[in-house]
Design a protein around this motif. Structure first.
Motif, PDB file in Angstrom:
ATOM      1  N   LEU A 114      12.057   5.851  -2.431  1.00  0.00           N
ATOM      2  CA  LEU A 114      11.702   6.949  -3.335  1.00  0.00           C
ATOM      3  C   LEU A 114      10.432   6.519  -4.048  1.00  0.00           C
ATOM      4  O   LEU A 114      10.388   5.446  -4.671  1.00  0.00           O
ATOM      5  N   ASP A 115       9.400   7.330  -3.910  1.00  0.00           N
ATOM      6  CA  ASP A 115       8.129   7.054  -4.564  1.00  0.00           C
ATOM      7  C   ASP A 115       8.085   7.878  -5.848  1.00  0.00           C
ATOM      8  O   ASP A 115       8.344   9.084  -5.819  1.00  0.00           O
ATOM      9  N   VAL A 116       7.788   7.223  -6.953  1.00  0.00           N
ATOM     10  CA  VAL A 116       7.654   7.935  -8.239  1.00  0.00           C
ATOM     11  C   VAL A 116       6.166   8.127  -8.511  1.00  0.00           C
ATOM     12  O   VAL A 116       5.426   7.150  -8.667  1.00  0.00           O
ATOM     13  N   ILE A 117       5.754   9.377  -8.532  1.00  0.00           N
ATOM     14  CA  ILE A 117       4.344   9.680  -8.819  1.00  0.00           C
ATOM     15  C   ILE A 117       4.260  10.260 -10.232  1.00  0.00           C
ATOM     16  O   ILE A 117       5.173  10.958 -10.685  1.00  0.00           O
ATOM     17  N   ASP A 118       3.175   9.922 -10.915  1.00  0.00           N
ATOM     18  CA  ASP A 118       3.017  10.362 -12.309  1.00  0.00           C
ATOM     19  C   ASP A 118       1.516  10.527 -12.563  1.00  0.00           C
ATOM     20  O   ASP A 118       0.891   9.675 -13.176  1.00  0.00           O
ATOM     21  N   SER A 120       4.801   5.351   3.446  1.00  0.00           N
ATOM     22  CA  SER A 120       4.005   6.151   4.397  1.00  0.00           C
ATOM     23  C   SER A 120       3.710   7.577   3.927  1.00  0.00           C
ATOM     24  O   SER A 120       3.038   8.324   4.627  1.00  0.00           O
ATOM     25  N   GLY A 121       4.175   7.945   2.735  1.00  0.00           N
ATOM     26  CA  GLY A 121       3.820   9.260   2.183  1.00  0.00           C
ATOM     27  C   GLY A 121       5.027  10.180   2.084  1.00  0.00           C
ATOM     28  O   GLY A 121       5.955  10.117   2.900  1.00  0.00           O
ATOM     29  N   GLY A 122       5.009  11.033   1.068  1.00  0.00           N
ATOM     30  CA  GLY A 122       6.135  11.932   0.803  1.00  0.00           C
ATOM     31  C   GLY A 122       6.426  12.845   1.991  1.00  0.00           C
ATOM     32  O   GLY A 122       5.529  13.500   2.507  1.00  0.00           O
ATOM     33  N   LEU A 123       7.712  12.899   2.378  1.00  0.00           N
ATOM     34  CA  LEU A 123       8.125  13.740   3.507  1.00  0.00           C
ATOM     35  C   LEU A 123       8.335  15.184   3.083  1.00  0.00           C
ATOM     36  O   LEU A 123       8.237  16.101   3.903  1.00  0.00           O
ATOM     37  N   GLY A 179       0.826  -1.199   0.000  1.00  0.00           N
ATOM     38  CA  GLY A 179       0.000   0.000   0.000  1.00  0.00           C
ATOM     39  C   GLY A 179       0.859   1.247   0.000  1.00  0.00           C
ATOM     40  O   GLY A 179       2.086   1.184   0.120  1.00  0.00           O
ATOM     41  N   LYS A 180       0.202   2.382  -0.166  1.00  0.00           N
ATOM     42  CA  LYS A 180       0.913   3.654  -0.090  1.00  0.00           C
ATOM     43  C   LYS A 180      -0.037   4.734   0.414  1.00  0.00           C
ATOM     44  O   LYS A 180      -1.238   4.703   0.143  1.00  0.00           O
ATOM     45  N   LEU A 181       0.547   5.644   1.139  1.00  0.00           N
ATOM     46  CA  LEU A 181      -0.219   6.796   1.624  1.00  0.00           C
ATOM     47  C   LEU A 181       0.084   7.990   0.745  1.00  0.00           C
ATOM     48  O   LEU A 181       1.179   8.101   0.183  1.00  0.00           O
ATOM     49  N   GLY A 182      -0.895   8.879   0.640  1.00  0.00           N
ATOM     50  CA  GLY A 182      -0.668  10.110  -0.101  1.00  0.00           C
ATOM     51  C   GLY A 182      -1.088  11.307   0.723  1.00  0.00           C
ATOM     52  O   GLY A 182      -2.016  11.224   1.539  1.00  0.00           O
ATOM     53  N   VAL A 229       9.551  12.534  -8.043  1.00  0.00           N
ATOM     54  CA  VAL A 229       9.925  11.571  -6.995  1.00  0.00           C
ATOM     55  C   VAL A 229       9.919  12.257  -5.634  1.00  0.00           C
ATOM     56  O   VAL A 229      10.166  13.463  -5.530  1.00  0.00           O
ATOM     57  N   GLU A 230       9.682  11.450  -4.610  1.00  0.00           N
ATOM     58  CA  GLU A 230       9.618  11.997  -3.258  1.00  0.00           C
ATOM     59  C   GLU A 230      10.129  10.963  -2.262  1.00  0.00           C
ATOM     60  O   GLU A 230       9.960   9.762  -2.457  1.00  0.00           O
ATOM     61  N   PRO A 231      10.808  11.447  -1.200  1.00  0.00           N
ATOM     62  CA  PRO A 231      11.386  10.536  -0.210  1.00  0.00           C
ATOM     63  C   PRO A 231      10.345  10.081   0.809  1.00  0.00           C
ATOM     64  O   PRO A 231       9.514  10.878   1.254  1.00  0.00           O
ATOM     65  N   GLU A 232      10.402   8.813   1.168  1.00  0.00           N
ATOM     66  CA  GLU A 232       9.425   8.269   2.112  1.00  0.00           C
ATOM     67  C   GLU A 232      10.070   7.211   3.005  1.00  0.00           C
ATOM     68  O   GLU A 232      11.083   6.621   2.641  1.00  0.00           O
ATOM     69  N   VAL A 233       9.440   6.959   4.135  1.00  0.00           N
ATOM     70  CA  VAL A 233       9.806   5.807   4.968  1.00  0.00           C
ATOM     71  C   VAL A 233       8.893   4.659   4.549  1.00  0.00           C
ATOM     72  O   VAL A 233       7.669   4.811   4.538  1.00  0.00           O
TER      73      VAL A 233
HETATM   74 MG    MG Z   1       4.248   9.248  -2.264  1.00  0.00          MG
END
Ligand code: MG
Ligand code: OOG
Length: 259
Positions: free
Chosen positions: A137-141, A229-232, A59-62, A104-108
């Motif tokens: 690193l989450d890649v969002i598009d 857990s979502g972009g920091l 899963g992923k949080l936004g 891209v965004e950093p996440e735990v």
């Molecule tokens: Mg994200």
């Protein structure tokens, strides 16, 4: 049109946008969409992927941090799912010609060893169910024109998920993740920083939020899932030749290149 036909049609339009790399207008501009219906569209979008042989692996949080909410102009958190096809290794190169306008965004990231079930899951229950945490690193598009959307649009679009990379170091969550500092570098230059607490006060609280939201549709977070857990910080646009690295204190680092 019945709701079932409508959610199917909206899921097909998002799926086509991703496959053709042709962004579409935000669904909310032309359709009445509530949160429940938006999650139904998301579910059908994922079913299309699964029918083609892909598999949900987590899963992923936004929009769990203030930095992300400000960057996207959306005020409420949401969740989505990640699939096997989205997984990349740290140090790998993302081919931009398969994507629309990736950031891209950093996440735990959490790797679960036991299920987490709502509706009353807590951050400490999440930590007890966690085998490891790692830097991600989450890649969002976003499949929407101009990366512009409302809360329901981003839900339907599976939280803009496109790909993600996990760092090579998997560590025990036996630390105060709220205090874990994150440094973001673009081509070796520090461009942003945050602490774990940026995400709902504690990254495990964000994971608990997803477990609790899933309870309302009779689902839960499963053992062996990875949960982002979502972009920091605010996201960074990926451009050809760019290298982005996130380092999280006590956890490790993760890098993605773009070509
Ligand atoms: Mg994200
Ligand atoms: C939607 C949310 C995506 C996050 O960590 O906030 C997300 C978006 O910003 O496109 O993954």
């Amino acid at each position: 049109m019945t709701t079932v036909e409508k959610t199917r049609e909206l899921a097909l339009s998002l799926d086509a946008a991703a496959r053709d790399r042709l962004p579409i207008a935000a669904l909310s501009a032309g359709h009445e969409l509530d949160v429940v219906t938006a999650y139904q569209v998301q579910r059908e979008l994922l079913e299309l992927r699964v029918a083609r042989g892909d598999r949900i692996i987590g899963g992923k949080l936004g929009l769990t941090s203030k930095a992300k909410r400000i960057a996207m102009g959306v005020n409420d958190p949401l969740y989505g799912f990640v699939t096997a096809d989205m997984a990349r290794t740290s140090g790998s190169t993302l081919a931009l010609d398969t994507l629309i306008h990736p950031r891209v965004e950093p996440e735990v990231a959490f790797i679960l060893k036991a299920p987490v079930e709502g509706p009353d899951a807590t951050a400490s229950q999440v930590l007890a169910a966690t085998a490891y945490v790692c830097a991600a690193l989450d890649v969002i598009d976003s499949r929407y024109e101009g990366f512009a959307f409302k809360h329901v649009d981003a839900i339907a679009d599976n939280a803009s998920s496109a790909a993600f990379a996990l760092g090579d170091d998997l560590v025990s969550p036996d630390m105060d993740l709220a205090l874990a500092g994150c440094v973001l570098e673009v081509d070796g230059v520090v461009t942003d920083s945050a602490a774990g607490a940026a995400v709902m006060g504690h990254p495990a609280a964000a994971v608990a939020f997803m477990a609790n939201a899933l309870a309302s549709v009779g689902r839960r977070l499963e053992a062996n899932w990875v949960v982002l857990s979502g972009g920091l910080t605010a996201p960074i646009p990926m451009k050809p030749g760019r290298t982005v690295t996130a380092t999280i204190a006590g956890i490790g680092s993760v890098t993605l290149n773009a070509s």
